[in-house]
Design a protein around this motif. Structure first.
Motif, PDB file in Angstrom:
ATOM      1  N   GLY A   1      -1.851  -3.656 -11.219  1.00 11.45           N
ATOM      2  CA  GLY A   1      -0.758  -3.155 -10.395  1.00 11.45           C
ATOM      3  C   GLY A   1      -1.240  -2.516  -9.112  1.00 11.45           C
ATOM      4  O   GLY A   1      -0.532  -2.509  -8.101  1.00 11.45           O
ATOM      5  N   CYS A   2      -2.451  -2.005  -9.134  1.00 10.17           N
ATOM      6  CA  CYS A   2      -3.026  -1.358  -7.962  1.00 10.17           C
ATOM      7  C   CYS A   2      -3.593  -2.368  -6.967  1.00 10.17           C
ATOM      8  O   CYS A   2      -3.480  -2.177  -5.748  1.00 10.17           O
ATOM      9  N   CYS A   3      -4.173  -3.464  -7.467  1.00 12.74           N
ATOM     10  CA  CYS A   3      -5.028  -4.303  -6.615  1.00 12.74           C
ATOM     11  C   CYS A   3      -4.586  -5.747  -6.438  1.00 12.74           C
ATOM     12  O   CYS A   3      -5.241  -6.494  -5.695  1.00 12.74           O
ATOM     13  N   TRP A   4      -3.515  -6.187  -7.078  1.00 13.81           N
ATOM     14  CA  TRP A   4      -3.177  -7.611  -7.031  1.00 13.81           C
ATOM     15  C   TRP A   4      -2.926  -8.106  -5.609  1.00 13.81           C
ATOM     16  O   TRP A   4      -3.337  -9.220  -5.252  1.00 13.81           O
ATOM     17  N   ALA A   5      -2.256  -7.299  -4.789  1.00 10.14           N
ATOM     18  CA  ALA A   5      -1.937  -7.738  -3.432  1.00 10.14           C
ATOM     19  C   ALA A   5      -3.199  -7.894  -2.586  1.00 10.14           C
ATOM     20  O   ALA A   5      -3.316  -8.832  -1.783  1.00 10.14           O
ATOM     21  N   LEU A   6      -4.156  -6.987  -2.772  1.00  5.31           N
ATOM     22  CA  LEU A   6      -5.418  -7.093  -2.044  1.00  5.31           C
ATOM     23  C   LEU A   6      -6.202  -8.313  -2.512  1.00  5.31           C
ATOM     24  O   LEU A   6      -6.868  -8.981  -1.705  1.00  5.31           O
ATOM     25  N   MET A   7      -6.138  -8.626  -3.792  1.00  5.03           N
ATOM     26  CA  MET A   7      -6.836  -9.801  -4.306  1.00  5.03           C
ATOM     27  C   MET A   7      -6.277 -11.085  -3.709  1.00  5.03           C
ATOM     28  O   MET A   7      -7.018 -12.031  -3.427  1.00  5.03           O
ATOM     29  N   LEU A   8      -4.956 -11.125  -3.492  1.00  6.32           N
ATOM     30  CA  LEU A   8      -4.343 -12.328  -2.931  1.00  6.32           C
ATOM     31  C   LEU A   8      -4.746 -12.574  -1.483  1.00  6.32           C
ATOM     32  O   LEU A   8      -4.539 -13.669  -0.964  1.00  6.32           O
ATOM     33  N   LEU A   9      -5.332 -11.569  -0.836  1.00  8.12           N
ATOM     34  CA  LEU A   9      -5.834 -11.777   0.529  1.00  8.12           C
ATOM     35  C   LEU A   9      -7.012 -12.738   0.558  1.00  8.12           C
ATOM     36  O   LEU A   9      -7.453 -13.148   1.628  1.00  8.12           O
TER      37      LEU A   9
ATOM     38  N   THR B   1     -11.029 -18.178  -0.588  1.00  4.17           N
ATOM     39  CA  THR B   1     -11.339 -17.844  -1.981  1.00  4.17           C
ATOM     40  C   THR B   1     -12.812 -18.023  -2.302  1.00  4.17           C
ATOM     41  O   THR B   1     -13.285 -17.548  -3.340  1.00  4.17           O
ATOM     42  N   MET B   2     -13.545 -18.694  -1.433  1.00  2.00           N
ATOM     43  CA  MET B   2     -14.991 -18.865  -1.632  1.00  2.00           C
ATOM     44  C   MET B   2     -15.787 -18.038  -0.629  1.00  2.00           C
ATOM     45  O   MET B   2     -16.965 -18.300  -0.392  1.00  2.00           O
ATOM     46  N   ASN B   3     -15.160 -17.042  -0.041  1.00  2.00           N
ATOM     47  CA  ASN B   3     -15.786 -16.201   0.983  1.00  2.00           C
ATOM     48  C   ASN B   3     -16.450 -15.002   0.314  1.00  2.00           C
ATOM     49  O   ASN B   3     -15.776 -14.041  -0.090  1.00  2.00           O
ATOM     50  N   LEU B   4     -17.776 -15.037   0.169  1.00  2.00           N
ATOM     51  CA  LEU B   4     -18.495 -13.956  -0.503  1.00  2.00           C
ATOM     52  C   LEU B   4     -18.406 -12.646   0.263  1.00  2.00           C
ATOM     53  O   LEU B   4     -18.372 -11.570  -0.350  1.00  2.00           O
ATOM     54  N   ALA B   5     -18.376 -12.719   1.589  1.00  2.00           N
ATOM     55  CA  ALA B   5     -18.281 -11.499   2.391  1.00  2.00           C
ATOM     56  C   ALA B   5     -16.963 -10.782   2.111  1.00  2.00           C
ATOM     57  O   ALA B   5     -16.923  -9.558   1.963  1.00  2.00           O
ATOM     58  N   PHE B   6     -15.871 -11.561   2.023  1.00  2.00           N
ATOM     59  CA  PHE B   6     -14.581 -10.955   1.686  1.00  2.00           C
ATOM     60  C   PHE B   6     -14.626 -10.325   0.296  1.00  2.00           C
ATOM     61  O   PHE B   6     -14.122  -9.216   0.086  1.00  2.00           O
ATOM     62  N   MET B   7     -15.201 -11.033  -0.671  1.00  2.00           N
ATOM     63  CA  MET B   7     -15.270 -10.513  -2.037  1.00  2.00           C
ATOM     64  C   MET B   7     -15.999  -9.173  -2.066  1.00  2.00           C
ATOM     65  O   MET B   7     -15.556  -8.218  -2.722  1.00  2.00           O
ATOM     66  N   ALA B   8     -17.137  -9.104  -1.373  1.00  2.00           N
ATOM     67  CA  ALA B   8     -17.920  -7.868  -1.369  1.00  2.00           C
ATOM     68  C   ALA B   8     -17.166  -6.743  -0.681  1.00  2.00           C
ATOM     69  O   ALA B   8     -17.141  -5.604  -1.168  1.00  2.00           O
ATOM     70  N   LEU B   9     -16.527  -7.036   0.463  1.00  2.00           N
ATOM     71  CA  LEU B   9     -15.773  -6.016   1.182  1.00  2.00           C
ATOM     72  C   LEU B   9     -14.574  -5.552   0.377  1.00  2.00           C
ATOM     73  O   LEU B   9     -14.299  -4.345   0.285  1.00  2.00           O
ATOM     74  N   ALA B  10     -13.857  -6.494  -0.240  1.00  2.00           N
ATOM     75  CA  ALA B  10     -12.689  -6.131  -1.046  1.00  2.00           C
ATOM     76  C   ALA B  10     -13.101  -5.281  -2.246  1.00  2.00           C
ATOM     77  O   ALA B  10     -12.424  -4.302  -2.588  1.00  2.00           O
ATOM     78  N   MET B  11     -14.209  -5.643  -2.892  1.00  2.00           N
ATOM     79  CA  MET B  11     -14.696  -4.853  -4.023  1.00  2.00           C
ATOM     80  C   MET B  11     -15.024  -3.428  -3.580  1.00  2.00           C
ATOM     81  O   MET B  11     -14.667  -2.456  -4.263  1.00  2.00           O
TER      82      MET B  11
ATOM     83  N   GLN C   1       0.819  -1.207   0.000  1.00  2.00           N
ATOM     84  CA  GLN C   1       0.000   0.000   0.000  1.00  2.00           C
ATOM     85  C   GLN C   1       0.861   1.269   0.000  1.00  2.00           C
ATOM     86  O   GLN C   1       0.408   2.329  -0.434  1.00  2.00           O
ATOM     87  N   PHE C   2       2.094   1.171   0.488  1.00  2.00           N
ATOM     88  CA  PHE C   2       2.980   2.341   0.588  1.00  2.00           C
ATOM     89  C   PHE C   2       4.073   2.345  -0.481  1.00  2.00           C
ATOM     90  O   PHE C   2       4.954   3.200  -0.453  1.00  2.00           O
ATOM     91  N   SER C   3       3.987   1.420  -1.433  1.00  2.00           N
ATOM     92  CA  SER C   3       5.020   1.332  -2.464  1.00  2.00           C
ATOM     93  C   SER C   3       4.801   2.383  -3.551  1.00  2.00           C
ATOM     94  O   SER C   3       3.695   2.875  -3.768  1.00  2.00           O
ATOM     95  N   ARG C   4       5.870   2.715  -4.246  1.00  2.00           N
ATOM     96  CA  ARG C   4       5.792   3.690  -5.341  1.00  2.00           C
ATOM     97  C   ARG C   4       4.934   3.161  -6.486  1.00  2.00           C
ATOM     98  O   ARG C   4       4.203   3.923  -7.129  1.00  2.00           O
TER      99      ARG C   4
END
Length: 267
Positions: A200-208, A214-224, A157-160
């Protein structure tokens, strides 16, 4: 249809297809949480077969099923986050700079990048499952692995690179003017570039997803929701750094708890 046309003037049919595809992806993801008997491989290849690809446990899912699931996740989660950029390009079709066809090509190019992301993500999932680092719903079984992913996402999140990609996502008009190419081929290249910037902006958050499941709908909605807000210029700058701090603290806590568990003889 008329309400959509009033809210999004121009290309009402295209927007209907766009939002319909996103809703269909969410519906299919929701269906994966319902018990469905998988059809015979040589039988029905319709909706039931598509749902069956994603209803297996992560541990039992093959590479093809994992790619299908990550593709649905990418469409459901990432297409809405890019809507401000798509809308900006759509507004440009009121001039001769772009057209409805080039808008569709732009969106297709963007989604192609994220479908491409689904392939390595699925490969990683399969490998982690074979190492027994994921449970049946795709959640990490290792506190150390979860901590590393949280710390990685927080530090990123703090990377260039993150800041540069986020800035491009927050200023789509500037992005399009800086990289403008006319015609449908130009729109495809713009879509691919926009998808790469978004990746480049979101890949790290997606890997969470490997932390929450990976089948957690609540996480998907919150991440989106978080990734969408982060791309809004007046909101994104206020939540990006706090989100990074939260992830780093969470990773540290999970890591410490994992070390304590190991020192006490836990598995």
């Amino acid at each position: 249809m008329k309400a959509l046309t009033r809210l999004l003037p121009g290309h009402g049919t295209l927007w209907l297809m766009f939002f319909g595809s996103v809703l269909a992806a969410w519906a299919l993801l929701l269906a994966t949480h319902m018990p469905v008997a998988a059809p015979h491989p040589a039988g029905d290849f319709g909706l039931a077969y598509l749902i069956s690809l994603c209803t297996q446990s992560v541990a039992d899912a093959g590479f093809g099923s994992a790619v299908a699931m990550w593709s649905l996740m990418s469409l459901a989660m990432m297409a809405p986050t890019a809507f401000p950029a798509f809308k900006t390009y759509s507004d440009m079709t009121c001039t001769e700079a772009a057209s409805g066809t080039s808008l569709a090509v732009l969106v297709a190019g963007y989604l192609l990048v994220w479908i491409g992301f689904a392939v390595p993500a699925a490969f990683v999932q399969v490998q982690l499952a074979e190492l027994h680092l994921l449970d049946a719903v795709g959640r990490s079984t290792s506190g150390t692995f979860s901590a590393l992913l949280l710390l990685l996402a927080g530090a990123y999140q703090f990377s260039r690179l993150k800041n540069a990609c986020l800035s491009a996502c927050q200023n789509p008009m500037t992005f399009f003017f800086s990289h403008w190419q006319p015609g449908n081929l130009g729109a495809l290249r713009l879509g691919l570039r926009l998808g790469a910037v978004c990746l480049g902006c979101c890949w790290a958050l997606m890997l969470l997803a490997f932390v929450a499941g990976t089948m957690n709908l609540a996480f998907m909605a919150l991440a989106m929701l978080l990734m969408t807000l982060e791309k809004l210029p007046q909101i994104g700058d206020r939540i990006s750094a706090p989100l990074g701090v939260f992830l780093i603290i969470s990773g540290t806590v999970v890591g410490v708890l994992s070390l304590i568990e190991l020192s006490n003889g836990g598995i």
